[in-house]
Design a protein around this motif. Structure first.
Motif, PDB file in Angstrom:
ATOM      1  N   GLU A  28      14.379  16.773  66.963  1.00  0.00           N
ATOM      2  CA  GLU A  28      15.590  16.370  66.238  1.00  0.00           C
ATOM      3  C   GLU A  28      15.368  16.492  64.726  1.00  0.00           C
ATOM      4  O   GLU A  28      16.247  16.950  63.989  1.00  0.00           O
ATOM      5  CB  GLU A  28      15.972  14.936  66.615  1.00  0.00           C
ATOM      6  N   ALA A  29      14.174  16.122  64.258  1.00  0.00           N
ATOM      7  CA  ALA A  29      13.841  16.235  62.830  1.00  0.00           C
ATOM      8  C   ALA A  29      13.781  17.700  62.405  1.00  0.00           C
ATOM      9  O   ALA A  29      14.296  18.068  61.347  1.00  0.00           O
ATOM     10  CB  ALA A  29      12.516  15.543  62.542  1.00  0.00           C
ATOM     11  N   VAL A  30      13.171  18.550  63.225  1.00  0.00           N
ATOM     12  CA  VAL A  30      13.082  19.978  62.908  1.00  0.00           C
ATOM     13  C   VAL A  30      14.475  20.591  62.873  1.00  0.00           C
ATOM     14  O   VAL A  30      14.792  21.392  61.977  1.00  0.00           O
ATOM     15  CB  VAL A  30      12.158  20.723  63.900  1.00  0.00           C
ATOM     16  N   GLU A  31      15.348  20.224  63.801  1.00  0.00           N
ATOM     17  CA  GLU A  31      16.712  20.755  63.813  1.00  0.00           C
ATOM     18  C   GLU A  31      17.481  20.344  62.563  1.00  0.00           C
ATOM     19  O   GLU A  31      18.228  21.145  61.988  1.00  0.00           O
ATOM     20  CB  GLU A  31      17.462  20.334  65.078  1.00  0.00           C
ATOM     21  N   ASP A  35      18.901  22.903  59.770  1.00  0.00           N
ATOM     22  CA  ASP A  35      20.316  22.860  59.415  1.00  0.00           C
ATOM     23  C   ASP A  35      20.505  22.726  57.905  1.00  0.00           C
ATOM     24  O   ASP A  35      21.268  23.484  57.295  1.00  0.00           O
ATOM     25  CB  ASP A  35      20.980  21.687  60.154  1.00  0.00           C
ATOM     26  N   LEU A  36      19.807  21.785  57.288  1.00  0.00           N
ATOM     27  CA  LEU A  36      19.995  21.550  55.859  1.00  0.00           C
ATOM     28  C   LEU A  36      19.360  22.643  54.997  1.00  0.00           C
ATOM     29  O   LEU A  36      19.953  23.078  54.009  1.00  0.00           O
ATOM     30  CB  LEU A  36      19.452  20.172  55.474  1.00  0.00           C
ATOM     31  N   ALA A  37      18.167  23.098  55.374  1.00  0.00           N
ATOM     32  CA  ALA A  37      17.494  24.133  54.573  1.00  0.00           C
ATOM     33  C   ALA A  37      18.219  25.466  54.657  1.00  0.00           C
ATOM     34  O   ALA A  37      18.415  26.143  53.644  1.00  0.00           O
ATOM     35  CB  ALA A  37      16.037  24.282  55.016  1.00  0.00           C
ATOM     36  N   LYS A  38      18.636  25.843  55.862  1.00  0.00           N
ATOM     37  CA  LYS A  38      19.329  27.125  56.018  1.00  0.00           C
ATOM     38  C   LYS A  38      20.760  27.054  55.504  1.00  0.00           C
ATOM     39  O   LYS A  38      21.348  28.074  55.149  1.00  0.00           O
ATOM     40  CB  LYS A  38      19.292  27.579  57.472  1.00  0.00           C
ATOM     41  N   GLY A  39      21.342  25.858  55.452  1.00  0.00           N
ATOM     42  CA  GLY A  39      22.687  25.687  54.930  1.00  0.00           C
ATOM     43  C   GLY A  39      22.763  25.803  53.414  1.00  0.00           C
ATOM     44  O   GLY A  39      23.814  26.052  52.851  1.00  0.00           O
ATOM     45  N   ALA A  40      21.640  25.638  52.755  1.00  0.00           N
ATOM     46  CA  ALA A  40      21.587  25.761  51.300  1.00  0.00           C
ATOM     47  C   ALA A  40      21.338  27.222  50.939  1.00  0.00           C
ATOM     48  O   ALA A  40      20.533  27.889  51.578  1.00  0.00           O
ATOM     49  CB  ALA A  40      20.460  24.889  50.749  1.00  0.00           C
ATOM     50  N   GLU A  41      22.030  27.714  49.944  1.00  0.00           N
ATOM     51  CA  GLU A  41      21.803  29.099  49.527  1.00  0.00           C
ATOM     52  C   GLU A  41      20.439  29.258  48.877  1.00  0.00           C
ATOM     53  O   GLU A  41      19.788  30.281  49.033  1.00  0.00           O
ATOM     54  CB  GLU A  41      22.902  29.546  48.561  1.00  0.00           C
ATOM     55  N   ASN A  42      20.026  28.261  48.133  1.00  0.00           N
ATOM     56  CA  ASN A  42      18.741  28.290  47.433  1.00  0.00           C
ATOM     57  C   ASN A  42      18.131  26.902  47.445  1.00  0.00           C
ATOM     58  O   ASN A  42      18.792  25.929  47.765  1.00  0.00           O
ATOM     59  CB  ASN A  42      18.922  28.722  45.963  1.00  0.00           C
ATOM     60  N   ASP A  64      13.272  31.338  56.682  1.00  0.00           N
ATOM     61  CA  ASP A  64      13.208  30.807  58.045  1.00  0.00           C
ATOM     62  C   ASP A  64      12.619  29.409  58.012  1.00  0.00           C
ATOM     63  O   ASP A  64      11.851  29.057  57.104  1.00  0.00           O
ATOM     64  CB  ASP A  64      12.340  31.715  58.933  1.00  0.00           C
ATOM     65  N   VAL A  65      12.987  28.622  59.001  1.00  0.00           N
ATOM     66  CA  VAL A  65      12.320  27.363  59.311  1.00  0.00           C
ATOM     67  C   VAL A  65      11.920  27.515  60.764  1.00  0.00           C
ATOM     68  O   VAL A  65      12.774  27.648  61.641  1.00  0.00           O
ATOM     69  CB  VAL A  65      13.244  26.143  59.117  1.00  0.00           C
ATOM     70  N   ASP A  66      10.623  27.559  61.023  1.00  0.00           N
ATOM     71  CA  ASP A  66      10.174  27.803  62.395  1.00  0.00           C
ATOM     72  C   ASP A  66      10.228  26.527  63.234  1.00  0.00           C
ATOM     73  O   ASP A  66      10.575  25.457  62.728  1.00  0.00           O
ATOM     74  CB  ASP A  66       8.799  28.483  62.416  1.00  0.00           C
ATOM     75  N   ASP A  67       9.901  26.637  64.496  1.00  0.00           N
ATOM     76  CA  ASP A  67      10.017  25.506  65.419  1.00  0.00           C
ATOM     77  C   ASP A  67       9.021  24.388  65.135  1.00  0.00           C
ATOM     78  O   ASP A  67       9.183  23.274  65.632  1.00  0.00           O
ATOM     79  CB  ASP A  67       9.870  25.982  66.868  1.00  0.00           C
ATOM     80  N   VAL A 180      24.367   9.203  55.731  1.00  0.00           N
ATOM     81  CA  VAL A 180      23.190   8.842  56.514  1.00  0.00           C
ATOM     82  C   VAL A 180      22.000   9.440  55.794  1.00  0.00           C
ATOM     83  O   VAL A 180      22.088  10.527  55.194  1.00  0.00           O
ATOM     84  CB  VAL A 180      23.296   9.353  57.984  1.00  0.00           C
ATOM     85  N   GLU A 181      20.889   8.755  55.816  1.00  0.00           N
ATOM     86  CA  GLU A 181      19.682   9.225  55.154  1.00  0.00           C
ATOM     87  C   GLU A 181      18.462   8.688  55.902  1.00  0.00           C
ATOM     88  O   GLU A 181      18.555   7.724  56.654  1.00  0.00           O
ATOM     89  CB  GLU A 181      19.625   8.780  53.705  1.00  0.00           C
ATOM     90  N   GLY A 182      17.355   9.353  55.666  1.00  0.00           N
ATOM     91  CA  GLY A 182      16.125   8.864  56.277  1.00  0.00           C
ATOM     92  C   GLY A 182      15.024   9.884  56.223  1.00  0.00           C
ATOM     93  O   GLY A 182      15.167  10.975  55.672  1.00  0.00           O
ATOM     94  N   LYS A 183      13.921   9.526  56.823  1.00  0.00           N
ATOM     95  CA  LYS A 183      12.762  10.419  56.874  1.00  0.00           C
ATOM     96  C   LYS A 183      12.929  11.394  58.027  1.00  0.00           C
ATOM     97  O   LYS A 183      13.541  11.069  59.042  1.00  0.00           O
ATOM     98  CB  LYS A 183      11.486   9.609  57.099  1.00  0.00           C
ATOM     99  N   LEU A 184      12.358  12.569  57.849  1.00  0.00           N
ATOM    100  CA  LEU A 184      12.226  13.522  58.948  1.00  0.00           C
ATOM    101  C   LEU A 184      10.750  13.581  59.283  1.00  0.00           C
ATOM    102  O   LEU A 184       9.948  14.051  58.472  1.00  0.00           O
ATOM    103  CB  LEU A 184      12.758  14.901  58.543  1.00  0.00           C
ATOM    104  N   GLU A 185      10.394  13.077  60.440  1.00  0.00           N
ATOM    105  CA  GLU A 185       8.999  13.079  60.881  1.00  0.00           C
ATOM    106  C   GLU A 185       8.745  14.351  61.664  1.00  0.00           C
ATOM    107  O   GLU A 185       9.081  14.431  62.836  1.00  0.00           O
ATOM    108  CB  GLU A 185       8.704  11.836  61.742  1.00  0.00           C
ATOM    109  N   ILE A 186       8.232  15.366  60.979  1.00  0.00           N
ATOM    110  CA  ILE A 186       8.012  16.690  61.571  1.00  0.00           C
ATOM    111  C   ILE A 186       6.703  16.699  62.338  1.00  0.00           C
ATOM    112  O   ILE A 186       5.696  16.279  61.881  1.00  0.00           O
ATOM    113  CB  ILE A 186       8.008  17.796  60.489  1.00  0.00           C
TER     114      ILE A 186
END
Length: 186
Positions: A28-31, A35-42, A64-67, A180-186
């Motif tokens: 869920e964190a990786v997704e 979503d956010l990284a690829k949604g940003a142009e830069n 890319d953001v890999d799995d 909504v905000e929080g940590k992403l535990e990758i």
């Protein structure tokens, strides 16, 4: 004193803060990261963090953001950025997907790679602007950023619903925050 604390704990702001913090883990964190990284142009790609000198910042596009949650970029092998990463691999990335949402703060460790198979996989024709010889340009290097700390800010229900809630909040005078905000535990 006790009553004062109780009234603060039951306030709308305290409850709203609790409702808006959500740590995501694993897939869920990786997704969410994808979503956010690829949604940003830069993003703002910051290096030279630990040296005591002013950090170096430049706009870059994530390819890319890999799995596993690693973020992939292309760079000139002889660039200042690559030289800085070679001496200080700590990297800070800032993304913004939308005007009022989709913020991502990524701190990680960068690695410079010369992986021709991965370069071919990530290649797209627009990259020829920076790499005149195409995907076979010998000056291409890859930067893989492995996140160590990630924090996000987003909307719960998407940009359109967040806008409607903001407008309704202005009209009614009631707080209708959709963030909504929080940590992403990758």
């Amino acid at each position: 004193m006790e009553n004062s604390k109780a009234s603060r704990d039951s306030s709308n702001n305290t409850q709203a803060t609790k409702d808006h913090i959500k740590t995501l883990e694993g897939e869920e964190a990786v997704e969410k990261l994808k979503d956010l990284a690829k949604g940003a142009e830069n993003c703002f790609f910051c290096t030279n963090i630990k040296t005591g000198l002013p950090l170096s910042v430049r706009p870059m596009s994530v390819l890319d953001v890999d799995d596993a949650g690693n973020l992939w970029f292309m760079s000139q092998a002889d660039s200042e950025k690559n030289k800085e990463i070679a001496t200080d691999p700590f990297t800070h990335l800032f993304f913004q997907s939308h005007k009022n949402s989709g913020f991502l703060n990524v701190y990680g460790i960068s690695e410079i790679l010369d992986d021709r198979k991965k370069i071919a996989e990530l290649w797209n024709p627009l990259l020829k602007v920076w790499f005149q010889d195409g995907k076979d340009d010998e000056k291409i290097s890859l930067i893989k950023v492995a996140p160590t700390h990630v924090y996000y800010w987003d909307t719960k229900h998407g940009e359109a619903i967040a806008f409607i809630k903001m407008a309704a909040s202005i009209i009614t005078g009631k707080t209708m925050d959709d963030s909504v905000e929080g940590k992403l535990e990758i």
